[in-house]
Structures are given as structure tokens and as C-alpha cells.
Write a protein that holds these residues in place. Structure first.
Motif, PDB file in Angstrom:
ATOM      1  N   GLY A 231       0.716  -1.166  -0.070  1.00  9.65           N
ATOM      2  CA  GLY A 231      -0.081  -0.012   0.062  1.00  9.65           C
ATOM      3  C   GLY A 231       0.801   1.136  -0.017  1.00  9.65           C
ATOM      4  O   GLY A 231       1.823   1.526   0.617  1.00  9.65           O
ATOM      5  N   TRP A 232       0.205   2.248  -0.546  1.00  9.66           N
ATOM      6  CA  TRP A 232       1.148   3.340  -0.717  1.00  9.66           C
ATOM      7  C   TRP A 232       0.326   4.618  -1.007  1.00  9.66           C
ATOM      8  O   TRP A 232      -0.903   4.469  -1.215  1.00  9.66           O
ATOM      9  CB  TRP A 232       2.077   3.445  -1.893  1.00  9.66           C
ATOM     10  CG  TRP A 232       1.468   3.400  -3.230  1.00  9.66           C
ATOM     11  CD1 TRP A 232       0.988   2.349  -4.007  1.00  9.66           C
ATOM     12  CD2 TRP A 232       1.007   4.373  -4.178  1.00  9.66           C
ATOM     13  NE1 TRP A 232       0.294   2.488  -5.050  1.00  9.66           N
ATOM     14  CE2 TRP A 232       0.352   3.938  -5.387  1.00  9.66           C
ATOM     15  CE3 TRP A 232       1.090   5.954  -3.944  1.00  9.66           C
ATOM     16  CZ2 TRP A 232      -0.130   4.744  -6.225  1.00  9.66           C
ATOM     17  CZ3 TRP A 232       0.536   6.722  -4.946  1.00  9.66           C
ATOM     18  CH2 TRP A 232      -0.152   6.175  -6.050  1.00  9.66           C
ATOM     19  N   CYS A 233       0.796   5.913  -0.855  1.00  9.85           N
ATOM     20  CA  CYS A 233       0.260   7.064  -1.025  1.00  9.85           C
ATOM     21  C   CYS A 233       1.236   8.053  -1.335  1.00  9.85           C
ATOM     22  O   CYS A 233       2.425   7.969  -0.979  1.00  9.85           O
ATOM     23  CB  CYS A 233      -0.726   7.437   0.235  1.00  9.85           C
ATOM     24  SG  CYS A 233       0.242   7.704   1.835  1.00  9.85           S
ATOM     25  N   SER A 234       0.805   9.361  -1.701  1.00 13.92           N
ATOM     26  CA  SER A 234       1.665  10.360  -2.033  1.00 13.92           C
ATOM     27  C   SER A 234       0.841  11.674  -1.967  1.00 13.92           C
ATOM     28  O   SER A 234      -0.250  12.091  -2.108  1.00 13.92           O
ATOM     29  CB  SER A 234       2.306  10.242  -3.365  1.00 13.92           C
ATOM     30  OG  SER A 234       1.366  10.438  -4.342  1.00 13.92           O
ATOM     31  N   LEU A 235       1.701  12.873  -1.821  1.00 17.99           N
ATOM     32  CA  LEU A 235       1.622  14.092  -1.623  1.00 17.99           C
ATOM     33  C   LEU A 235       2.496  15.079  -2.420  1.00 17.99           C
ATOM     34  O   LEU A 235       3.599  15.037  -2.064  1.00 17.99           O
ATOM     35  CB  LEU A 235       1.477  14.768  -0.025  1.00 17.99           C
ATOM     36  CG  LEU A 235       0.825  13.905   0.989  1.00 17.99           C
ATOM     37  CD1 LEU A 235       1.422  12.798   1.645  1.00 17.99           C
ATOM     38  CD2 LEU A 235      -0.041  14.938   1.891  1.00 17.99           C
ATOM     39  N   VAL A 236       1.916  15.445  -3.472  1.00 19.51           N
ATOM     40  CA  VAL A 236       2.870  16.169  -4.434  1.00 19.51           C
ATOM     41  C   VAL A 236       2.200  17.682  -4.674  1.00 19.51           C
ATOM     42  O   VAL A 236       1.041  17.886  -4.827  1.00 19.51           O
ATOM     43  CB  VAL A 236       2.814  15.378  -5.873  1.00 19.51           C
ATOM     44  CG1 VAL A 236       3.584  16.123  -6.734  1.00 19.51           C
ATOM     45  CG2 VAL A 236       3.406  14.164  -5.534  1.00 19.51           C
ATOM     46  N   SER A 282      -1.262  24.435   3.203  1.00 18.70           N
ATOM     47  CA  SER A 282      -1.503  25.897   2.990  1.00 18.70           C
ATOM     48  C   SER A 282      -1.451  26.016   1.713  1.00 18.70           C
ATOM     49  O   SER A 282      -2.231  26.971   1.183  1.00 18.70           O
ATOM     50  CB  SER A 282      -0.082  26.468   3.521  1.00 18.70           C
ATOM     51  OG  SER A 282       1.038  26.067   2.916  1.00 18.70           O
ATOM     52  N   HIS A 283      -1.264  25.193   0.753  1.00 16.45           N
ATOM     53  CA  HIS A 283      -1.305  25.286  -0.707  1.00 16.45           C
ATOM     54  C   HIS A 283      -2.039  24.137  -1.269  1.00 16.45           C
ATOM     55  O   HIS A 283      -1.976  22.835  -0.672  1.00 16.45           O
ATOM     56  CB  HIS A 283      -0.238  25.880  -1.479  1.00 16.45           C
ATOM     57  CG  HIS A 283       0.313  27.020  -0.881  1.00 16.45           C
ATOM     58  ND1 HIS A 283       0.732  27.382   0.253  1.00 16.45           N
ATOM     59  CD2 HIS A 283       0.054  28.341  -1.480  1.00 16.45           C
ATOM     60  CE1 HIS A 283       1.383  28.472   0.432  1.00 16.45           C
ATOM     61  NE2 HIS A 283       0.827  29.297  -0.541  1.00 16.45           N
ATOM     62  N   ILE A 284      -2.127  23.936  -2.539  1.00 21.23           N
ATOM     63  CA  ILE A 284      -3.001  22.862  -3.361  1.00 21.23           C
ATOM     64  C   ILE A 284      -1.920  21.715  -3.392  1.00 21.23           C
ATOM     65  O   ILE A 284      -0.592  22.019  -3.793  1.00 21.23           O
ATOM     66  CB  ILE A 284      -3.402  23.265  -4.599  1.00 21.23           C
ATOM     67  CG1 ILE A 284      -4.559  24.247  -4.768  1.00 21.23           C
ATOM     68  CG2 ILE A 284      -3.720  22.007  -5.318  1.00 21.23           C
ATOM     69  CD1 ILE A 284      -4.784  24.604  -5.908  1.00 21.23           C
ATOM     70  N   ILE A 285      -2.499  20.609  -3.018  1.00 20.34           N
ATOM     71  CA  ILE A 285      -1.337  19.529  -3.295  1.00 20.34           C
ATOM     72  C   ILE A 285      -2.266  18.191  -3.950  1.00 20.34           C
ATOM     73  O   ILE A 285      -3.669  18.135  -3.971  1.00 20.34           O
ATOM     74  CB  ILE A 285      -0.806  18.708  -2.027  1.00 20.34           C
ATOM     75  CG1 ILE A 285      -1.919  18.332  -0.872  1.00 20.34           C
ATOM     76  CG2 ILE A 285       0.209  19.745  -1.391  1.00 20.34           C
ATOM     77  CD1 ILE A 285      -1.397  17.907   0.222  1.00 20.34           C
ATOM     78  N   LEU A 286      -1.674  17.563  -4.654  1.00 18.49           N
ATOM     79  CA  LEU A 286      -2.273  16.268  -5.078  1.00 18.49           C
ATOM     80  C   LEU A 286      -1.937  14.882  -4.225  1.00 18.49           C
ATOM     81  O   LEU A 286      -0.929  14.600  -3.583  1.00 18.49           O
ATOM     82  CB  LEU A 286      -1.436  15.846  -6.547  1.00 18.49           C
ATOM     83  CG  LEU A 286      -1.948  14.559  -7.383  1.00 18.49           C
ATOM     84  CD1 LEU A 286      -3.423  14.709  -7.979  1.00 18.49           C
ATOM     85  CD2 LEU A 286      -0.936  14.315  -8.428  1.00 18.49           C
ATOM     86  N   TRP A 287      -3.141  14.505  -3.861  1.00 20.90           N
ATOM     87  CA  TRP A 287      -3.175  13.342  -2.973  1.00 20.90           C
ATOM     88  C   TRP A 287      -3.336  12.160  -3.896  1.00 20.90           C
ATOM     89  O   TRP A 287      -4.500  12.015  -4.867  1.00 20.90           O
ATOM     90  CB  TRP A 287      -4.192  13.241  -2.021  1.00 20.90           C
ATOM     91  CG  TRP A 287      -4.504  12.397  -1.234  1.00 20.90           C
ATOM     92  CD1 TRP A 287      -5.612  11.380  -1.534  1.00 20.90           C
ATOM     93  CD2 TRP A 287      -3.646  11.568  -0.306  1.00 20.90           C
ATOM     94  NE1 TRP A 287      -5.575  10.102  -0.583  1.00 20.90           N
ATOM     95  CE2 TRP A 287      -4.489  10.315  -0.025  1.00 20.90           C
ATOM     96  CE3 TRP A 287      -2.583  11.859   0.417  1.00 20.90           C
ATOM     97  CZ2 TRP A 287      -4.195   9.579   1.217  1.00 20.90           C
ATOM     98  CZ3 TRP A 287      -2.037  10.965   1.493  1.00 20.90           C
ATOM     99  CH2 TRP A 287      -2.919   9.936   1.911  1.00 20.90           C
ATOM    100  N   SER A 288      -2.715  10.871  -3.880  1.00 19.53           N
ATOM    101  CA  SER A 288      -2.901   9.703  -4.646  1.00 19.53           C
ATOM    102  C   SER A 288      -2.769   8.757  -3.756  1.00 19.53           C
ATOM    103  O   SER A 288      -2.038   8.571  -2.656  1.00 19.53           O
ATOM    104  CB  SER A 288      -1.914   9.696  -5.706  1.00 19.53           C
ATOM    105  OG  SER A 288      -2.169  10.727  -6.804  1.00 19.53           O
ATOM    106  N   MET A 289      -3.569   7.386  -3.812  1.00 18.36           N
ATOM    107  CA  MET A 289      -3.307   6.452  -2.936  1.00 18.36           C
ATOM    108  C   MET A 289      -3.644   4.976  -3.582  1.00 18.36           C
ATOM    109  O   MET A 289      -4.648   5.182  -4.565  1.00 18.36           O
ATOM    110  CB  MET A 289      -4.299   6.515  -1.785  1.00 18.36           C
ATOM    111  CG  MET A 289      -5.679   6.843  -1.933  1.00 18.36           C
ATOM    112  SD  MET A 289      -6.793   7.101  -0.540  1.00 18.36           S
ATOM    113  CE  MET A 289      -6.622   5.353  -0.042  1.00 18.36           C
TER     114      MET A 289
END
Length: 297
Positions: A231-236, A282-289
Motif C-alpha cells: 500500500g502506498w500514498c503520495s502528496l505532491v 497551506s496550498h494545493i497538493i495532489l493526493w494519490s493512494m
């Protein structure tokens, strides 16, 4: 988690506002908060939604795709769109189903694009079946972006709005197209391509991605995701640096840290087993999971 657990409704949380006092108590600010229920992701019985098939091979679980496409709401209509060559991939997907299932698959309500990747016979086939086709030749936007523009036009014409947009895509292959899809997510909000309360998701392979706007977010993590050995996730960060990000519920949490290309970008993160992940940005991020049950069996 069993398939039924993940195949409930796309339930975007209502925006919640709360007042946060400053440490000294002399002033306050309004903080926007969202809750995202991943356990209830693909059964839209209580919301209006649009599903958009992009120009990529459909690799996801067949049952997921059939349910997202055919489900519809009991009281509220949904919109089904195929984008240019996505119509060819959709046609192949339908033909791959057993004959009895092919007969019950609903037709696209709308086919859009510059029509450089759809074959003439497929385009004519769906025209003959009554599908609305909209030629969008403008080369300054991707077909995905132009599809959202046409979706907005549809909503304005019919005086309605979509609660959710689910784009069926793929996260492998051409990196420029992948980045183009992320650009569309960003433009959807920045350029008001969709209603301010409409969430746009990209479903690619076994992954779900969407943008987190500045504020607080609580994400319900399905058991299948948090307990999966891979399992993984990311914040970009998207559109620029995110000056401050704080998380809870991740294997590698962030503590008021900056996310920025050239510095820190939180890829290949994971879950710590908690049912909830909390994110303040504080600003826009792309969440993926990773959502394992989206993958083709």
C-alpha cells in the motif's frame, strides 16, 4: 476489504468551516475542512456524477467500471462521456463483456474531442445510435480539459451541477499525458471548469488521485489500502510550492514542512494502519493512494 466495501458511493464531504483562535486569542481565522470517505467511493445513489473515459486502455476491474458507468442514481441523472480515442477503448471494453452484459451497458451521453484518435467507423457507429458528439478542435487545451468545459456547458444548459467527476485513465505510458491530466485537475478549480463544490477524481489502474485545496482534510482509509503490504500514498505540490504541510496517519508524517520540487516531495509514502489520515496544507497538493480493488483481477 471486500469489493462491496469500496463500491459504495462517491461521497465528497460537505465543506465545513470552523473558527481557529490565534494563540494569543486576539484574532481568529476561518479554516476550511473536508472529509473524504474512501470506503464509499463508487456507488453514486445519492449524488449526481459524471464519468469521463479518457484515451487510454481500460485496465481497471471490470466490475468497478461497469458499476461506475451503469449505476446512475435512482432519482438523479448522471452523465457518461467518452473523450476522443477513449470512445474506441470504451467500445473494446464493451465488446469484451459477455453478450448479455453488452446489451445492458448504457451508451455514452456525449462524445467530445478533436477527433484525431477516434476512428471514423466508431464515431459513426455511436452517432447512428443517437450519441451526442461535440467537436472541440482547440489545441490550447487537452481533450480532458475540453471535456470538462463541455460538461460545464451541459450543466449550465440544464441548470444542474455534478457532485463528482470520475475520470477513467491510466498512470503508465506517456508522462506528458499523465502530467496533462494533473494540469486539468488544477485548471478545473483555478479556471472554474467545474462547480466549486464538484470533486474531480482520476482513477488509474489501482490508484485514485484528487487535489486537496488549502485547509484541513480527513481521509477515511479503507482496510484493503492500509493493510496491503504494498500500500502506498503520495502528496505532491501542484501549481507551486506548498509552504506548510502537517499530516497524521502516515508512515512518514510531515510536521509543518514545505513540499516543493527541488526540495521535499512526499512520494512512496505509506499508511501507519490508522483508519484516518489527517492533512493540513497551506496550498494545493495532489493526493494519490493505492486502492487494490480497483485493479483488474
Amino acid at each position: 476489504m471486500a469489493m462491496n466495501g469500496i463500491l459504495n458511493k462517491v461521497k465528497k464531504v460537505l465543506n465545513v468551516f470552523y473558527v481557529q483562535q490565534s494563540p494569543c486569542g486576539h484574532s481568529s481565522r476561518v479554516v476550511k475542512c473536508w472529509r473524504w470517505n474512501i470506503n464509499d467511493i463508487f456507488d453514486n445513489r445519492h449524488s449526481k456524477y459524471a464519468v469521463v473515459v479518457l484515451n487510454r486502455t481500460i485496465t481497471q476491474n471490470r466490475e468497478v467500471i461497469k458499476r461506475v458507468w451503469n449505476n446512475g442514481c435512482l432519482l438523479l441523472a448522471s452523465l457518461r462521456m467518452t473523450v476522443d480515442g477513449g470512445t474506441v477503448h470504451w467500445d473494446k471494453f464493451v465488446k469484451s463483456l459477455p453478450e448479455n452484459e453488452q446489451k445492458i451497458m448504457k451508451l455514452p451521453d456525449m462524445i467530445t474531442g478533436d477527433f484525431d484518435s477516434i476512428t471514423k467507423d466508431i464515431l459513426q457507429k455511436y452517432k447512428n445510435q443517437g450519441c451526442k458528439t461535440i467537436h472541440t478542435p482547440n489545441q490550447e487545451h487537452t481533450d480532458f480539459t475540453k471535456a470538462l468545459i463541455e460538461l460545464k456547458n451541459y450543466c449550465e444548459e440544464h441548470k444542474t451541477k455534478m457532485d463528482d467527476v470520475i475520470a477513467i485513465a491510466q498512470s503508465s505510458g506517456r508522462i506528458d499525458q499523465i502530467l496533462g491530466n494533473i494540469q486539468t485537475l488544477y485548471l478545473a478549480k483555478e479556471n472554474n471548469l467545474v462547480h466549486s463544490n464538484t470533486a474531480v477524481y482520476i482513477m488509474s489502474d489501482d490508484t485514485l488521485s484528487w487535489l486537496l485545496q488549502p485547509g484541513d482534510h480527513i481521509i477515511d482509509i479503507p482496510e484493503e489500502s492500509r493493510k496491503h503490504k504494498r500500500g502506498w500514498c503520495s502528496l505532491v505540490p501542484v501549481g507551486g510550492a506548498c509552504a506548510n504541510v502537517t499530516t497524521n496517519g502516515l508512515k512518514w508524517n510531515l510536521d509543518n514542512q514545505e513540499l516543493k520540487f527541488g526540495k521535499l516531495v512526499s512520494t512512496s509514502n505509506a499508511f501507519d494502519g490508522s483508519e484516518l489520515v489527517k492533512i493540513k496544507c497551506s496550498h494545493i497538493i495532489l493526493w494519490s493512494m493505492k486502492v487494490p480493488s480497483l485493479a483488474n483481477k
